[in-house]
Scaffold this motif. Structure first.
Motif, short mmCIF file in Angstrom:
data_model
loop_
_atom_site.label_atom_id
_atom_site.label_comp_id
_atom_site.label_asym_id
_atom_site.label_seq_id
_atom_site.Cartn_x
_atom_site.Cartn_y
_atom_site.Cartn_z
N PHE A 96 0.59 -1.10 -0.25
CA PHE A 96 -0.09 -0.25 0.32
C PHE A 96 0.79 1.44 0.02
O PHE A 96 -0.12 2.29 -0.41
CB PHE A 96 -0.91 0.04 1.17
CG PHE A 96 -1.81 -0.87 1.31
CD1 PHE A 96 -2.85 -1.15 0.90
CD2 PHE A 96 -1.35 -2.26 2.29
CE1 PHE A 96 -3.78 -2.29 0.46
CE2 PHE A 96 -1.97 -3.35 2.28
CZ PHE A 96 -3.40 -4.11 1.55
N LEU A 97 1.68 1.45 0.78
CA LEU A 97 2.86 2.81 0.78
C LEU A 97 4.17 2.82 -0.28
O LEU A 97 4.53 4.14 -1.01
CB LEU A 97 3.69 2.97 2.28
CG LEU A 97 2.66 2.96 3.59
CD1 LEU A 97 4.11 2.19 4.55
CD2 LEU A 97 2.11 3.79 2.99
N HIS A 98 4.17 1.36 -1.43
CA HIS A 98 4.95 0.98 -2.54
C HIS A 98 4.08 0.49 -3.83
O HIS A 98 4.71 -0.55 -2.94
CB HIS A 98 6.23 1.06 -1.95
CG HIS A 98 7.80 1.05 -2.44
ND1 HIS A 98 7.77 1.74 -3.56
CD2 HIS A 98 8.32 -0.51 -3.02
CE1 HIS A 98 8.78 2.07 -4.23
NE2 HIS A 98 8.91 0.85 -4.25
N PRO A 125 -3.79 8.50 -0.18
CA PRO A 125 -5.05 7.89 0.73
C PRO A 125 -4.34 8.75 1.82
O PRO A 125 -2.99 8.22 2.07
CB PRO A 125 -4.75 6.90 0.02
CG PRO A 125 -3.53 6.32 -1.02
CD PRO A 125 -3.24 7.49 -1.37
N SER A 126 -5.46 8.13 2.06
CA SER A 126 -5.46 8.34 4.26
C SER A 126 -5.36 6.89 4.87
O SER A 126 -7.19 6.63 5.17
CB SER A 126 -6.03 9.33 4.56
OG SER A 126 -5.56 9.92 5.91
N TYR A 127 -3.90 6.14 4.53
CA TYR A 127 -4.49 5.09 5.85
C TYR A 127 -4.89 4.58 6.94
O TYR A 127 -3.66 5.55 7.28
CB TYR A 127 -2.90 3.69 5.15
CG TYR A 127 -3.87 3.96 3.32
CD1 TYR A 127 -4.64 2.85 2.64
CD2 TYR A 127 -2.29 4.12 2.00
CE1 TYR A 127 -4.85 3.00 1.20
CE2 TYR A 127 -2.76 3.64 0.79
CZ TYR A 127 -3.62 2.77 0.63
OH TYR A 127 -3.39 2.68 -0.77
N ALA A 128 -4.91 3.49 7.13
CA ALA A 128 -5.73 3.00 8.84
C ALA A 128 -5.02 1.90 8.77
O ALA A 128 -5.60 1.21 7.95
CB ALA A 128 -6.27 3.66 9.50
N PHE A 129 -4.00 1.30 8.86
CA PHE A 129 -3.31 -0.14 9.34
C PHE A 129 -3.47 -0.46 10.29
O PHE A 129 -2.66 -0.08 11.27
CB PHE A 129 -2.07 -0.21 9.06
CG PHE A 129 -1.04 0.39 7.58
CD1 PHE A 129 -2.30 0.59 6.35
CD2 PHE A 129 -0.32 1.24 6.89
CE1 PHE A 129 -1.75 0.74 5.02
CE2 PHE A 129 -0.36 1.61 5.79
CZ PHE A 129 -0.44 1.60 4.60
N LEU A 130 -4.49 -1.80 9.82
CA LEU A 130 -4.28 -2.39 11.48
C LEU A 130 -4.17 -3.74 11.78
O LEU A 130 -4.08 -4.18 10.83
CB LEU A 130 -5.86 -2.56 11.48
CG LEU A 130 -6.66 -2.96 12.67
CD1 LEU A 130 -6.57 -2.49 14.50
CD2 LEU A 130 -8.25 -3.71 12.80
N ARG A 156 6.04 10.35 -3.63
CA ARG A 156 4.46 9.08 -3.81
C ARG A 156 3.94 9.03 -2.81
O ARG A 156 3.87 8.57 -1.61
CB ARG A 156 4.80 8.92 -4.98
CG ARG A 156 4.49 9.85 -5.91
CD ARG A 156 3.94 8.84 -7.30
NE ARG A 156 3.35 9.51 -8.28
CZ ARG A 156 3.15 9.13 -9.08
NH1 ARG A 156 2.73 8.22 -9.38
NH2 ARG A 156 3.17 10.04 -10.75
N TYR A 157 5.76 7.81 -1.98
CA TYR A 157 5.98 6.92 -0.65
C TYR A 157 5.89 8.30 0.93
O TYR A 157 5.06 7.74 1.54
CB TYR A 157 7.64 6.41 -0.48
CG TYR A 157 7.48 5.68 0.89
CD1 TYR A 157 6.74 4.36 0.55
CD2 TYR A 157 7.83 6.15 1.70
CE1 TYR A 157 6.62 3.96 1.95
CE2 TYR A 157 8.29 5.94 3.02
CZ TYR A 157 7.53 4.11 3.25
OH TYR A 157 7.92 3.54 4.23
N ARG A 158 6.31 9.75 0.43
CA ARG A 158 5.96 9.98 1.07
C ARG A 158 5.14 11.05 1.50
O ARG A 158 4.68 10.69 3.00
CB ARG A 158 7.39 11.39 1.06
CG ARG A 158 7.42 12.35 2.13
CD ARG A 158 8.42 12.87 2.98
NE ARG A 158 8.60 13.96 4.07
CZ ARG A 158 9.62 13.68 4.57
NH1 ARG A 158 10.96 13.78 4.08
NH2 ARG A 158 9.57 14.11 5.54
N ALA A 159 3.80 10.96 0.89
CA ALA A 159 3.12 11.08 1.15
C ALA A 159 2.08 10.92 1.65
O ALA A 159 0.78 10.55 2.08
CB ALA A 159 2.35 11.93 -0.69
N ARG A 160 2.39 9.01 0.61
CA ARG A 160 1.43 8.27 1.48
C ARG A 160 1.52 8.12 3.29
O ARG A 160 1.04 7.52 3.85
CB ARG A 160 1.14 6.94 0.52
CG ARG A 160 0.56 7.12 -1.15
CD ARG A 160 0.86 5.41 -1.70
NE ARG A 160 2.09 5.27 -2.33
CZ ARG A 160 2.91 5.48 -3.09
NH1 ARG A 160 1.45 5.79 -3.88
NH2 ARG A 160 3.72 5.12 -3.57
#
Length: 394
Positions: A96-98, A125-130, A156-160
């Motif tokens: 998801f991040l890369h 995107p604004s992710y929440a990883f559970l 792009r990685y940094r923004a995510r």
């Protein structure tokens, strides 16, 4: 919290620990979604526990564990109904991040022959990883240094990454291929999270000891149905994590791995592993820290529209080191050795840490069951038997 979360204040003291039940876990998912986040967590699909978007607690893998071995993965039911008592699955949060494949730009030829280039700049995107395991927290930290630090930042990685909310799940049930203790990356979470959970599933009281690691985490924790953290839950949680450290399925030899890789470049063991390795690259795809990419240009049949895509690349690919005179690493031996010595050795020279976090994915998802811990032990044994350090690699 590391570089990415440097602006957040680590939290300690009253109001930053609590105990929640399964209803609190469901509420956590819904609160994060209500805050505009896409919640990604473990769920059961097609015979595996995978990472996917989840909408509530019912999507989580309650009552499922895993049976792991080299080249082997199976789900198995659990009687205690635990939700996080499974080891790292086939995916990592790198997915998801890369992302495995993303478009960089497109170019179109206009009627007058002019070329118009459009750079892809989608909102991050604004992710929440559970359910991020401690080894995967470390892996994310490694990718932070590689992709968001230094002079060549992957924007792009940094923004995510900057928009991601991390909910760690400490390990109480290591798998047969886990060796995070050897790498100093688990099974306890020692930072890098917004919230950390430790599951206690016993005596009919299924609960989670929760700690906030950031202001954002404390804010979310304040909204959950919870009760004050009690000594019994905390001590049980800590004992479970400590016991997990003593039940690792694999170990690395207790030596300086960087030095071991440097001193065994000509070891006979590389021939042994090369005779088994398919150079398929599964280990690099499953690895949570491997980051190499390549550019792929495509065009339509008219030649008026073209696109550039970035996709994951593997150092096991013969074309990975291709130069005008041919590939630098023609043999499977040289390619496996490059991967292992980089992961365990020269990564320190580049990024200040090992590139391995002990998650064991490369062992599980190798189709012929090659085990990096077994290879490290074999190299160490060969060195101890009298294979001295080499000066020039072959």
């Amino acid at each position: 919290m590391g570089m990415i979360h440097a602006g957040r204040q680590a939290m300690t003291g009253d109001g930053t620990t609590a105990v929640i039940g399964t209803d609190g876990l469901d509420a956590l998912i819904r609160i994060l979604a209500a805050r505009g986040r896409t919640v990604i967590g473990p769920t059961v699909r097609e015979g595996a526990i995978v990472l996917a978007e989840i909408a509530g607690g019912d999507d989580l893998p309650y009552g499922w564990g895993v049976e792991l071995e080299a080249g082997h993965y199976r789900l198995r039911p659990r009687e205690d109904g635990a939700v996080f008592a499974h080891s790292a699955g086939p995916q990592s949060w790198k997915t998801f991040l890369h992302p495995q494949r993303e478009r960089q730009w497109a170019v179109d030829r206009q009627a007058d022959g002019a070329l118009v280039v459009t750079e892809d700049a989608p909102p991050p995107p604004s992710y929440a990883f559970l359910g991020v395991r401690p080894c995967d927290l470390r892996a994310i930290g490694v990718q932070d240094r590689v992709l968001a630090g230094g002079p060549h930042v992957d924007s792009r990685y940094r923004a995510r990454r900057e928009r991601a909310f991390l909910v760690a799940a400490e390990c109480t049930e290591p798998g047969a291929t886990c060796f995070c203790t050897s790498m100093g990356t688990g099974p306890a979470a020692d930072g890098g999270y917004d919230l950390a959970l430790t599951e206690v599933a016993e005596d009919g009281d299924h609960r989670f000891w929760v700690r906030a690691g950031s202001d954002d985490g404390a804010s979310v924790l304040a909204e959950l149905p919870r009760r004050p953290a009690d000594e019994e839950t905390e001590s049980t949680a800590r004992r479970s994590v400590a016991a997990a450290a003593d039940r690792m399925g694999r170990t690395m030899p207790p030596v300086d791995l960087q030095l071991l890789m440097r001193e065994t470049l000509h070891a006979d063991r590389w021939n042994d592993v090369a005779s088994r390795c398919l150079t398929c690259g599964n280990c690099t795809m499953a690895c949570p820290t491997c980051f190499c990419t390549t550019a792929e240009d495509v065009t339509d049949l008219t030649g008026d529209h073209a696109e550039r895509w970035r996709r994951w690349e593997s150092c096991f690919d013969l074309e990975f080191s291709h130069l005008p005179g041919g590939p630098v690493r023609e043999s499977g031996r040289s390619r496996y050795r490059q991967w292992a010595t980089h992961k365990l050795g020269t990564w320190y020279d580049q990024f200040g840490s090992s590139g391995c976090v002990g998650c064991g994915r490369c062992i599980v998802w190798c189709p012929v069951g090659i085990d990096i811990t077994e290879e490290a032990h074999a190299l160490n044994a060969e060195r101890a038997a009298g294979a001295g350090p080499d000066e020039v690699p072959s």
